[in-house]
Design a protein around this motif. Structure first.
Motif, PDB file in Angstrom:
ATOM      1  N   ARG A 100       0.724  -1.338   0.159  1.00 23.94           N
ATOM      2  CA  ARG A 100       0.014   0.206  -0.061  1.00 23.94           C
ATOM      3  C   ARG A 100       0.949   1.262  -0.016  1.00 23.94           C
ATOM      4  O   ARG A 100       0.602   2.244  -0.874  1.00 23.94           O
ATOM      5  CB  ARG A 100      -0.917  -0.151   1.312  1.00 23.94           C
ATOM      6  CG  ARG A 100      -2.177  -0.833   1.074  1.00 23.94           C
ATOM      7  CD  ARG A 100      -3.037  -0.701   1.999  1.00 23.94           C
ATOM      8  NE  ARG A 100      -3.782   0.718   1.734  1.00 23.94           N
ATOM      9  CZ  ARG A 100      -4.784   1.281   2.460  1.00 23.94           C
ATOM     10  NH1 ARG A 100      -5.425   0.710   3.598  1.00 23.94           N
ATOM     11  NH2 ARG A 100      -5.236   2.497   2.056  1.00 23.94           N
ATOM     12  N   VAL A 101       1.955   1.353   0.843  1.00 27.92           N
ATOM     13  CA  VAL A 101       2.961   2.436   0.831  1.00 27.92           C
ATOM     14  C   VAL A 101       3.479   2.471  -0.531  1.00 27.92           C
ATOM     15  O   VAL A 101       3.395   3.517  -1.054  1.00 27.92           O
ATOM     16  CB  VAL A 101       4.044   2.341   1.975  1.00 27.92           C
ATOM     17  CG1 VAL A 101       5.135   3.141   1.668  1.00 27.92           C
ATOM     18  CG2 VAL A 101       3.471   2.238   3.239  1.00 27.92           C
ATOM     19  N   PHE A 102       4.259   1.397  -1.254  1.00 26.70           N
ATOM     20  CA  PHE A 102       4.480   1.531  -2.609  1.00 26.70           C
ATOM     21  C   PHE A 102       3.514   2.080  -3.575  1.00 26.70           C
ATOM     22  O   PHE A 102       3.945   3.164  -4.468  1.00 26.70           O
ATOM     23  CB  PHE A 102       5.056   0.094  -2.869  1.00 26.70           C
ATOM     24  CG  PHE A 102       6.064  -0.495  -2.325  1.00 26.70           C
ATOM     25  CD1 PHE A 102       6.950   0.297  -1.729  1.00 26.70           C
ATOM     26  CD2 PHE A 102       6.706  -1.948  -2.468  1.00 26.70           C
ATOM     27  CE1 PHE A 102       8.036  -0.159  -0.972  1.00 26.70           C
ATOM     28  CE2 PHE A 102       7.594  -2.174  -1.855  1.00 26.70           C
ATOM     29  CZ  PHE A 102       8.581  -1.146  -1.008  1.00 26.70           C
ATOM     30  N   ASP A 103       2.439   1.671  -3.468  1.00 24.53           N
ATOM     31  CA  ASP A 103       1.105   2.146  -4.309  1.00 24.53           C
ATOM     32  C   ASP A 103       0.934   3.540  -4.311  1.00 24.53           C
ATOM     33  O   ASP A 103       0.735   4.432  -5.330  1.00 24.53           O
ATOM     34  CB  ASP A 103       0.188   1.309  -4.391  1.00 24.53           C
ATOM     35  CG  ASP A 103       0.159   0.097  -4.794  1.00 24.53           C
ATOM     36  OD1 ASP A 103       1.125  -0.459  -5.482  1.00 24.53           O
ATOM     37  OD2 ASP A 103      -0.792  -0.921  -4.181  1.00 24.53           O
ATOM     38  N   ALA A 133      10.959  -4.565  -6.382  1.00 27.42           N
ATOM     39  CA  ALA A 133      11.719  -4.520  -7.863  1.00 27.42           C
ATOM     40  C   ALA A 133      10.954  -3.524  -8.861  1.00 27.42           C
ATOM     41  O   ALA A 133      11.632  -2.703  -9.430  1.00 27.42           O
ATOM     42  CB  ALA A 133      12.164  -5.928  -8.338  1.00 27.42           C
ATOM     43  N   ALA A 134       9.588  -3.839  -8.814  1.00 24.43           N
ATOM     44  CA  ALA A 134       8.707  -3.025  -9.914  1.00 24.43           C
ATOM     45  C   ALA A 134       8.876  -1.640  -9.323  1.00 24.43           C
ATOM     46  O   ALA A 134       8.759  -0.849 -10.197  1.00 24.43           O
ATOM     47  CB  ALA A 134       7.824  -3.595  -9.936  1.00 24.43           C
ATOM     48  N   PHE A 135       8.610  -1.365  -8.011  1.00 20.55           N
ATOM     49  CA  PHE A 135       8.333  -0.058  -7.615  1.00 20.55           C
ATOM     50  C   PHE A 135       9.821   0.679  -7.804  1.00 20.55           C
ATOM     51  O   PHE A 135       9.630   1.644  -8.093  1.00 20.55           O
ATOM     52  CB  PHE A 135       8.372  -0.232  -5.974  1.00 20.55           C
ATOM     53  CG  PHE A 135       8.676   1.138  -5.071  1.00 20.55           C
ATOM     54  CD1 PHE A 135       7.412   1.824  -5.207  1.00 20.55           C
ATOM     55  CD2 PHE A 135       9.543   1.231  -4.549  1.00 20.55           C
ATOM     56  CE1 PHE A 135       7.659   3.179  -4.310  1.00 20.55           C
ATOM     57  CE2 PHE A 135       9.844   2.301  -3.353  1.00 20.55           C
ATOM     58  CZ  PHE A 135       9.022   3.311  -3.638  1.00 20.55           C
ATOM     59  N   ARG A 136      11.053   0.165  -7.625  1.00 22.24           N
ATOM     60  CA  ARG A 136      12.023   0.712  -7.902  1.00 22.24           C
ATOM     61  C   ARG A 136      12.320   1.086  -9.357  1.00 22.24           C
ATOM     62  O   ARG A 136      12.629   2.280  -9.756  1.00 22.24           O
ATOM     63  CB  ARG A 136      13.268  -0.100  -7.277  1.00 22.24           C
ATOM     64  CG  ARG A 136      14.728   0.754  -7.675  1.00 22.24           C
ATOM     65  CD  ARG A 136      15.817   0.273  -6.732  1.00 22.24           C
ATOM     66  NE  ARG A 136      15.921  -1.232  -7.032  1.00 22.24           N
ATOM     67  CZ  ARG A 136      16.952  -1.993  -6.082  1.00 22.24           C
ATOM     68  NH1 ARG A 136      17.567  -1.525  -5.319  1.00 22.24           N
ATOM     69  NH2 ARG A 136      17.208  -3.130  -6.358  1.00 22.24           N
ATOM     70  N   LEU A 156       4.113   5.460  -5.562  1.00 20.70           N
ATOM     71  CA  LEU A 156       4.030   5.708  -7.086  1.00 20.70           C
ATOM     72  C   LEU A 156       3.049   6.492  -7.692  1.00 20.70           C
ATOM     73  O   LEU A 156       3.148   7.230  -8.504  1.00 20.70           O
ATOM     74  CB  LEU A 156       3.900   4.367  -7.645  1.00 20.70           C
ATOM     75  CG  LEU A 156       4.960   3.152  -7.468  1.00 20.70           C
ATOM     76  CD1 LEU A 156       4.489   1.738  -7.793  1.00 20.70           C
ATOM     77  CD2 LEU A 156       6.360   3.641  -8.223  1.00 20.70           C
ATOM     78  N   ALA A 157       1.896   6.588  -7.164  1.00 22.43           N
ATOM     79  CA  ALA A 157       0.865   7.434  -7.493  1.00 22.43           C
ATOM     80  C   ALA A 157       1.250   8.921  -7.376  1.00 22.43           C
ATOM     81  O   ALA A 157       1.020   9.924  -8.295  1.00 22.43           O
ATOM     82  CB  ALA A 157      -0.371   7.181  -6.539  1.00 22.43           C
ATOM     83  N   ALA A 186      11.114   6.692 -14.600  1.00 23.59           N
ATOM     84  CA  ALA A 186      10.363   8.095 -14.560  1.00 23.59           C
ATOM     85  C   ALA A 186      11.346   9.021 -14.185  1.00 23.59           C
ATOM     86  O   ALA A 186      11.198  10.248 -14.142  1.00 23.59           O
ATOM     87  CB  ALA A 186       9.293   8.207 -13.382  1.00 23.59           C
ATOM     88  N   GLY A 187      12.804   8.919 -13.995  1.00 22.12           N
ATOM     89  CA  GLY A 187      13.848   9.559 -13.772  1.00 22.12           C
ATOM     90  C   GLY A 187      14.028  10.266 -12.194  1.00 22.12           C
ATOM     91  O   GLY A 187      14.792  11.019 -12.020  1.00 22.12           O
TER      92      GLY A 187
END
Length: 314
Positions: free
Chosen positions: A235-238, A271-274, A241-242, A280-281
């Protein structure tokens, strides 16, 4: 003017970043049972702390304590008075620790002795120190320090740097998911954190419910609950990212984990989060949580931070 950047040891920056970018560390004392030691962000000592499980799950076994004003003054004088013309010291939120107050007091009293030391070495007598409350903790402090490094390397003046950092401190959001609520209940409470009480602790143990804690502008409290540690982390990662998709105040996200970093690398979604952030830079800085952080929020905790002008957890 040679500007020195200083963070306290609770700031979760990778040791390589600290060394390569010239960021100094103000130590924090730790008591482990009968042992007294200092947290100086030494990577080998931090790794050994987690590997050997030096901290035990007993309420009175471990406690962090900052240097007193006299010790801070001595550190400023001995280490940095002749190396830098002005220090910018960024501390953990003043709501959780007296480090900001102690450093501010030291900065006000050390000037005369610093100038005497500089005179003896034939250096210009003008010297000073600025203390900035990050209004955050752990990975949140790291976001502020990352921007301070960027500004210094870009040639910003002292005034520009101070103004920017004070404004940015208002916009840092730090999230923490604790694996063991016992530490937050017993130890963080000593630092003024009341985000977990006995009722939420008992419910969390019974149902494996983990609160997601949010630190912003010196205030820490729960913003959501998740069934299980991994679900809370996702939930934190999501949310990060948002927010990154809407635009961050600085292109940096800091992550710290209170344990071996290979465990972090294996967490579902990390891994997907990073990868998404880097694509995105954005810079993603990953660090072991300081020993100071671990004794207050517990081994196994995850902390993620970023800066955004407008942000709400969803």
């Amino acid at each position: 003017m040679e500007i020195g950047l200083v963070v306290d040891a609770a700031c979760d920056l990778p040791p390589a970043f600290l060394a390569e970018r010239g960021v100094e560390v103000l130590p924090i004392g730790i008591r482990l049972g009968e042992r007294q030691l200092q947290d100086v962000r030494d990577p080998e000592r931090t790794a050994a702390f987690y590997r050997e499980r030096l901290d035990r799950r007993t309420e009175l076994h471990a406690q962090s304590h900052p240097l007193d004003p006299a010790a801070v003054e001595a550190t400023l004088l001995e280490r940095w008075a002749t190396r830098y013309d002005h220090l910018v010291c960024m501390t953990i939120t003043s709501a959780r620790s007296p480090i900001y107050a102690h450093a501010t007091r030291a900065a006000l009293t050390v000037g005369t002795r610093a100038r005497e030391k500089r005179r003896a070495e034939g250096l210009p007598l003008r010297w000073g120190a600025t203390v900035i409350n990050s209004r955050s903790m752990f990975a949140g402090q790291a976001v502020l320090a990352w921007e301070a490094v960027r500004l210094r390397e870009a040639g910003a003046t002292l005034g520009e740097l101070e103004l920017r950092l004070r404004a940015l401190a208002e916009r840092i959001h730090t999230y923490l998911v604790a694996d063991d609520l016992y530490f937050v209940l017993h130890r963080a409470a000593r630092k003024g954190d009341r985000s977990v009480n006995w009722a939420s602790y008992a419910l969390g143990n019974l149902l494996d419910v983990k609160p997601i804690l949010h630190c912003h502008r010196d205030t820490t409290g729960p913003v959501a609950k998740a069934r299980g540690f991994d679900a809370g982390v996702r939930r934190v990662f999501d949310n990060v990212l948002a927010e990154a998709g809407r635009g961050l105040e600085v292109p940096c996200v800091c992550v710290s984990y209170a344990g071996a970093l290979d465990r972090l690398e294996q967490m579902p979604g990390f891994a997907a989060f990073r990868a998404e952030l880097e694509a995105a830079g954005h810079t993603v800085l990953v660090s072991q949580m300081s020993k100071t952080g671990a004794v207050n929020v517990g081994v196994g905790s995850l902390c993620v931070a970023f800066a955004a002008a407008q942000h709400r957890f969803s």
